[in-house]
Design a protein around this motif. Structure first.
Motif, PDB file in Angstrom:
ATOM      1  N   PHE A 533     -10.902 -17.318 -94.493  1.00 11.74           N
ATOM      2  CA  PHE A 533     -10.004 -16.568 -93.608  1.00 11.74           C
ATOM      3  C   PHE A 533      -9.053 -15.749 -94.482  1.00 11.74           C
ATOM      4  O   PHE A 533      -8.139 -16.296 -95.105  1.00 11.74           O
ATOM      5  CB  PHE A 533      -9.215 -17.534 -92.726  1.00 11.74           C
ATOM      6  CG  PHE A 533      -8.421 -16.873 -91.624  1.00 11.74           C
ATOM      7  CD1 PHE A 533      -8.931 -16.803 -90.338  1.00 11.74           C
ATOM      8  CD2 PHE A 533      -7.160 -16.343 -91.867  1.00 11.74           C
ATOM      9  CE1 PHE A 533      -8.205 -16.208 -89.312  1.00 11.74           C
ATOM     10  CE2 PHE A 533      -6.428 -15.747 -90.857  1.00 11.74           C
ATOM     11  CZ  PHE A 533      -6.949 -15.668 -89.566  1.00 11.74           C
ATOM     12  N   ASP A 534      -9.322 -14.453 -94.587  1.00  8.56           N
ATOM     13  CA  ASP A 534      -8.549 -13.491 -95.389  1.00  8.56           C
ATOM     14  C   ASP A 534      -8.739 -13.719 -96.887  1.00  8.56           C
ATOM     15  O   ASP A 534      -9.130 -14.804 -97.332  1.00  8.56           O
ATOM     16  CB  ASP A 534      -7.074 -13.498 -95.012  1.00  8.56           C
ATOM     17  CG  ASP A 534      -6.826 -12.802 -93.674  1.00  8.56           C
ATOM     18  OD1 ASP A 534      -7.721 -12.074 -93.213  1.00  8.56           O
ATOM     19  OD2 ASP A 534      -5.748 -12.999 -93.079  1.00  8.56           O
ATOM     20  N   THR A 535      -8.430 -12.676 -97.665  1.00 10.80           N
ATOM     21  CA  THR A 535      -8.830 -12.679 -99.080  1.00 10.80           C
ATOM     22  C   THR A 535      -7.723 -12.283-100.042  1.00 10.80           C
ATOM     23  O   THR A 535      -7.979 -12.039-101.213  1.00 10.80           O
ATOM     24  CB  THR A 535     -10.013 -11.715 -99.268  1.00 10.80           C
ATOM     25  OG1 THR A 535      -9.616 -10.406 -98.808  1.00 10.80           O
ATOM     26  CG2 THR A 535     -11.236 -12.182 -98.497  1.00 10.80           C
ATOM     27  N   GLY A 536      -6.475 -12.191 -99.581  1.00  9.58           N
ATOM     28  CA  GLY A 536      -5.393 -11.831-100.484  1.00  9.58           C
ATOM     29  C   GLY A 536      -5.368 -10.341-100.785  1.00  9.58           C
ATOM     30  O   GLY A 536      -6.180  -9.557-100.269  1.00  9.58           O
ATOM     31  N   ALA A 537      -4.443  -9.933-101.639  1.00  8.73           N
ATOM     32  CA  ALA A 537      -4.166  -8.513-101.885  1.00  8.73           C
ATOM     33  C   ALA A 537      -5.014  -7.937-103.007  1.00  8.73           C
ATOM     34  O   ALA A 537      -5.559  -8.652-103.848  1.00  8.73           O
ATOM     35  CB  ALA A 537      -2.685  -8.326-102.215  1.00  8.73           C
ATOM     36  N   LYS A 538      -5.092  -6.620-103.016  1.00  9.10           N
ATOM     37  CA  LYS A 538      -5.708  -5.865-104.104  1.00  9.10           C
ATOM     38  C   LYS A 538      -4.624  -5.030-104.770  1.00  9.10           C
ATOM     39  O   LYS A 538      -3.887  -4.296-104.112  1.00  9.10           O
ATOM     40  CB  LYS A 538      -6.810  -4.952-103.545  1.00  9.10           C
ATOM     41  CG  LYS A 538      -7.505  -4.100-104.598  1.00  9.10           C
ATOM     42  CD  LYS A 538      -8.609  -3.268-103.951  1.00  9.10           C
ATOM     43  CE  LYS A 538      -9.334  -2.418-104.986  1.00  9.10           C
ATOM     44  NZ  LYS A 538     -10.438  -1.644-104.377  1.00  9.10           N
ATOM     45  N   TYR A 539      -4.521  -5.141-106.110  1.00 12.27           N
ATOM     46  CA  TYR A 539      -3.486  -4.418-106.835  1.00 12.27           C
ATOM     47  C   TYR A 539      -3.985  -3.097-107.400  1.00 12.27           C
ATOM     48  O   TYR A 539      -3.250  -2.121-107.492  1.00 12.27           O
ATOM     49  CB  TYR A 539      -2.942  -5.284-107.975  1.00 12.27           C
ATOM     50  CG  TYR A 539      -2.283  -6.560-107.503  1.00 12.27           C
ATOM     51  CD1 TYR A 539      -1.375  -6.544-106.457  1.00 12.27           C
ATOM     52  CD2 TYR A 539      -2.577  -7.786-108.092  1.00 12.27           C
ATOM     53  CE1 TYR A 539      -0.763  -7.710-106.020  1.00 12.27           C
ATOM     54  CE2 TYR A 539      -1.971  -8.960-107.662  1.00 12.27           C
ATOM     55  CZ  TYR A 539      -1.073  -8.916-106.629  1.00 12.27           C
ATOM     56  OH  TYR A 539      -0.473 -10.072-106.181  1.00 12.27           O
ATOM     57  N   SER A 540      -5.231  -3.089-107.847  1.00  9.04           N
ATOM     58  CA  SER A 540      -5.818  -1.877-108.422  1.00  9.04           C
ATOM     59  C   SER A 540      -7.327  -2.035-108.398  1.00  9.04           C
ATOM     60  O   SER A 540      -7.849  -3.054-107.931  1.00  9.04           O
ATOM     61  CB  SER A 540      -5.329  -1.680-109.872  1.00  9.04           C
ATOM     62  OG  SER A 540      -5.859  -2.700-110.715  1.00  9.04           O
ATOM     63  N   GLU A 541      -8.040  -1.027-108.916  1.00  8.70           N
ATOM     64  CA  GLU A 541      -9.501  -1.101-108.954  1.00  8.70           C
ATOM     65  C   GLU A 541      -9.973  -2.234-109.860  1.00  8.70           C
ATOM     66  O   GLU A 541     -11.093  -2.707-109.730  1.00  8.70           O
ATOM     67  CB  GLU A 541     -10.074   0.229-109.447  1.00  8.70           C
ATOM     68  CG  GLU A 541      -9.900   1.380-108.465  1.00  8.70           C
ATOM     69  CD  GLU A 541     -10.538   1.092-107.109  1.00  8.70           C
ATOM     70  OE1 GLU A 541     -11.668   0.562-107.089  1.00  8.70           O
ATOM     71  OE2 GLU A 541      -9.906   1.391-106.085  1.00  8.70           O
ATOM     72  N   LYS A 542      -9.119  -2.667-110.779  1.00  6.04           N
ATOM     73  CA  LYS A 542      -9.506  -3.712-111.733  1.00  6.04           C
ATOM     74  C   LYS A 542      -8.938  -5.079-111.391  1.00  6.04           C
ATOM     75  O   LYS A 542      -9.293  -6.065-112.038  1.00  6.04           O
ATOM     76  CB  LYS A 542      -9.034  -3.323-113.146  1.00  6.04           C
ATOM     77  CG  LYS A 542      -9.664  -2.065-113.690  1.00  6.04           C
ATOM     78  CD  LYS A 542      -9.124  -1.770-115.077  1.00  6.04           C
ATOM     79  CE  LYS A 542      -9.698  -0.477-115.628  1.00  6.04           C
ATOM     80  NZ  LYS A 542      -9.152  -0.157-116.974  1.00  6.04           N
ATOM     81  N   SER A 543      -8.062  -5.142-110.406  1.00  7.44           N
ATOM     82  CA  SER A 543      -7.359  -6.402-110.175  1.00  7.44           C
ATOM     83  C   SER A 543      -7.154  -6.660-108.692  1.00  7.44           C
ATOM     84  O   SER A 543      -6.583  -5.823-107.988  1.00  7.44           O
ATOM     85  CB  SER A 543      -5.998  -6.380-110.891  1.00  7.44           C
ATOM     86  OG  SER A 543      -5.250  -7.541-110.604  1.00  7.44           O
TER      87      SER A 543
END
Length: 763
Positions: A533-543
């Motif tokens: 259930f949900d996958t957390g945040a994305k900071y950049s294309e690498k992280s």
């Protein structure tokens, strides 16, 4: 084993238990232990050295702990001055850098303040360079990281790096560059070399790997490249440590010795001249890598070895390694906290045992094959213990990669840099040729990584299983006839066949609320079923947090397929890592309130008419309605999971409008033993009527430490307390595991509390 080696061994054994301490002993215990060590020195030297090791490591740890940020300065604006150290890391959103604090300008009369801090600056208009002097207005917090099952301990890493606080630069006219980098500073030359490499390589595909090999700067290596290195067991090749320091030293040693032997007046001192130059070259290479901890350790080992040769001391190889071990431990008593410490020293020890002193004389190629085979077998227990996976193609990959890197790529890079000192344009051509060599090797590594079952994944390996297997490694290295080899193989069974957690029975399930900072990612396990259930945040294309937290966790519990992936809504802190999960795992069914974001994956819109039974557990959506009355946060998928053993309500980011709707149309379904608080504890959610209808025994807040929103809000906390709900949050408790079994009600576990060590953050 002579007396010196024995004393070194006991000194090391005395240091090791420090890593297991939950809290450091008081100072009077250390003073008492020190005098006991002095008192028993004549009668029990082994005990004396053991106590000396313990006192030194514990005292050093206490000194680092005392250099942290005082609690009363957390989240307060502080004006400081100092110097940028290391290479700044540039992303799409910010510039990250380490800062050596020379002075606290405001508030006045600060008694204790960390000397090294880690900062982010979200003003991309400002260029920050290594070794520059700055005055900055900052907001700081004590070292704090995400704590998850089988996850990376960021707080431990900060402690090892002696970073006493993290934070960010505030927008202010007080932020001023106070001085340019001095030409005598290492940082100036590293920054200049980095700029030269960027211009010379001009976006070459292998530029990131060259930056890593030359500067120890691995920020440009892509996740795909890391995957190939990991699956082929060649990650060590891009970490500037013993191999690269040794190569640089050996290259200069050979060239200088060859040259000096042809000078009649200096011929007798050829070896000593070569040693001096080789140590200087190795020191320069370590400086280019920023004197990182692995390079410091490698440089110390090299100086000890070369020092013995310089003074013509004829020590056996194991004595030299003992001297190097003692020197490293005296320089950094907490070096055993580093994975690299164990891998490097154990690799050298295994190579010596496998090659040195053998009666049978073999050729170079056969000796290389022997060494690689023994290192692969010998390090397997440690690799599985630290990383929970081991590359099955690593022996083949390293047999080709190590000589190719050692005798082609690294020498070519060193030659290219030397040429660049005289003719930068010619040096650029040499660098491009180095990139071509790396590309040749890369084709080989990619082919190996694509092989099915190239890696062996394991759940968490216990320290007991690791030690047992390492004892087996020692026995395997013993001469033939000492102990039957098939019998020794039994010692490897605990690490190859670890004890699994008891399988969930019919009607049992487990909720794992992962610590993904200011975001949400939860996993629900039932018998033969995994739901995300949900996958957390994305900071950049690498992280993104899916690759850093969710994927490692699922791999550690040997998840092959995700039966249901639910993305509650489209906000980055909930859906940012979805693509990573979809690329990594076989997802049987994708439910979401924003199907337009996942075209090509056959997503299903989560609606309150959808439910399913699996293994005696009921899964049912109770929001949104099929009429699509809400959008954004209020359209979040709300999932209820229940069985005879209890129930949990996962609410996404719904706000009061959706809560009122649920109260009106789904009020009879809201009661749950455990609830993940809506919208992280915002005042826009968790209305009193909604809390009363759910009436949770436990409420869980997925929040980031000292997050900028101030979640969970105090008034929301008070509402739950009024209802009698027990409160936990991921910022204070790390990942939270809730077990539903045996009709006992929810059993709550805090991963932070279970794994706490003295370096970890405390309430």
């Amino acid at each position: 084993m002579n007396k010196f080696q024995q004393m070194t061994l006991f000194f090391c054994i005395g240091i090791l238990p420090v890593q297991l301490l939950i809290a450091l002993p008081p100072i009077y215990i250390l003073i008492l232990a020190f005098f006991v060590a002095l008192g028993v020195y004549k009668w029990a030297k082994w005990l004396s050295f053991l106590l000396f090791g313990f006192v030194m490591a514990t005292g050093y740890a206490a000194w680092i702990n005392n250099n942290g940020l005082p609690r009363d300065l957390e989240s307060k604006e502080v004006l400081i001055s100092g110097q940028v150290i290391g290479l700044p890391i540039q992303t799409d959103r910010s510039t990250g850098f380490l800062f050596k604090v020379d002075k606290v300008l405001s508030p006045a009369n600060i008694v204790a303040f960390p000397t090294k801090i880690r900062l982010n600056w979200y003003n991309l208009d400002k260029q920050v360079r290594s070794a520059e002097r700055w005055q900055l207005l900052v907001k700081l917090k004590r070292p704090h990281g995400l704590i998850n099952p089988h996850g990376f301990d960021f707080e431990k890493w900060l402690f090892q790096q002696q970073i006493g606080a993290t934070g960010y630069v505030r927008k202010s006219t007080n932020n001023q560059r106070m001085g340019e980098a001095s030409r005598w500073a290492i940082g100036y030359w590293r920054e200049s070399l980095k700029k030269y490499l960027e211009e010379a390589l001009n976006e070459q595909q292998q530029a990131g790997i060259i930056n890593a090999l030359v500067l120890g700067d691995r920020q440009s290596i892509t996740p795909g490249e890391w995957r190939v290195f990991r699956q082929t067991g060649t990650s060590h090749l891009i970490a500037i440590s013993g191999l690269h320091i040794g190569l640089a030293s050996a290259l200069f040693f050979g060239v200088v010795r060859w040259f000096v032997l042809r000078l009649p007046t200096l011929r007798g001192s050829a070896t000593r001249c070569a040693i001096i130059v080789s140590i200087a070259a190795a020191t320069g290479y370590a400086a280019l890598a920023g004197f990182s901890i692995p390079t410091q350790r490698a440089l110390i080992m090299l100086v000890v070895i070369m020092g013995g040769v310089f003074w013509q001391r004829h020590y056996n190889p194991f004595h030299v390694i003992s001297m190097a071990l003692l020197a490293v431990l005296i320089y950094d008593p907490l070096a055993p906290m580093s994975v690299g410490f164990w891998l490097s020293f154990c690799a050298v020890f295994i190579i010596l045992h496998a090659v040195v002193g053998r009666m049978e004389k073999v050729g170079f190629i056969k000796q290389l094959l022997y060494a690689q085979w023994w290192v692969s077998i010998g390090l397997m227990p440690l690799v599985l213990y630290f990383f929970h996976e081991v590359s099955l193609v690593a022996p083949l990959a390293n047999i080709v990669a190590i000589p190719f890197v050692s005798f082609a790529i690294v020498p070519m890079l060193i030659i290219a840099l030397l040429i660049a000192l005289i003719a930068p344009s010619a040096g650029a051509y040499a660098l491009k040729f180095s990139a071509l060599l790396i590309d040749v090797l890369w084709q080989f590594l990619e082919a190996l990584a694509s092989v099915d079952y190239s890696t062996l994944m394991m759940p968490e390996v216990s320290i007991f299983a690791c030690i047992t297997a390492m004892v087996g490694v020692v026995f395997l290295l013993m001469p033939k006839g000492f102990i039957p080899k098939p019998l020794v193989c039994v010692l490897f069974l605990p690490v190859l066949f670890p004890i699994h957690e008891k399988s969930l029975a019919y009607g049992e399930f487990k909720l794992v609320l992962l610590d993904v900072g200011q975001g949400l990612s939860a996993v629900v396990h039932s018998a033969d079923n995994t739901l995300v259930f949900d996958t957390g945040a994305k900071y950049s294309e690498k992280s993104d947090l899916a690759s850093r937290v969710l994927v490692p966790y699922l791999n550690s519990v040997r998840t092959k397929q995700i039966k249901q992936l639910i993305i509650s809504h489209g906000d980055n802190d909930h859906a940012g890592g979805a693509q990573t999960v979809l690329n990594t795992f076989d997802v049987n069914r994708l439910y979401t309130s924003v199907p337009e974001l996942f075209k090509g994956y056959n997503p299903l819109h989560c609606e309150n008419t959808i439910s399913w039974h699996l293994n005696g557990v009921l899964f049912e959506f109770i929001n949104p309605s099929a009429d699509n009355l809400f959008e954004g946060n209020n359209a979040s998928c709300v999932l209820k999971v229940s069985s005879v053993n209890g129930s949990v309500l996962l609410t996404g980011d719904i706000e009061k409008s959706a809560e009122y709707s649920l109260l009106q149309y789904k009020g009879h379904q809201l009661k749950a033993d455990v609830m993940i608080a809506p919208h992280h504890g915002s005042t826009t959610s968790s209305s009193e009527k909604f809390i009363k209808a759910v009436d949770p025994d436990v409420v869980l807040f997925p929040v980031g430490y000292k997050n900028r929103f101030g979640f969970p809000k105090q008034e929301v906390i008070e509402r739950y307390e009024k209802q009698g709900s027990r409160r936990l949050d991921t910022a204070r408790h790390g990942a939270i595991i809730v077990r539903f079994y045996n009709h006992q009600g929810p059993r709550i576990e805090s991963v932070r509390e279970q794994t706490a060590k003295f370096w970890n953050w405390r309430h």
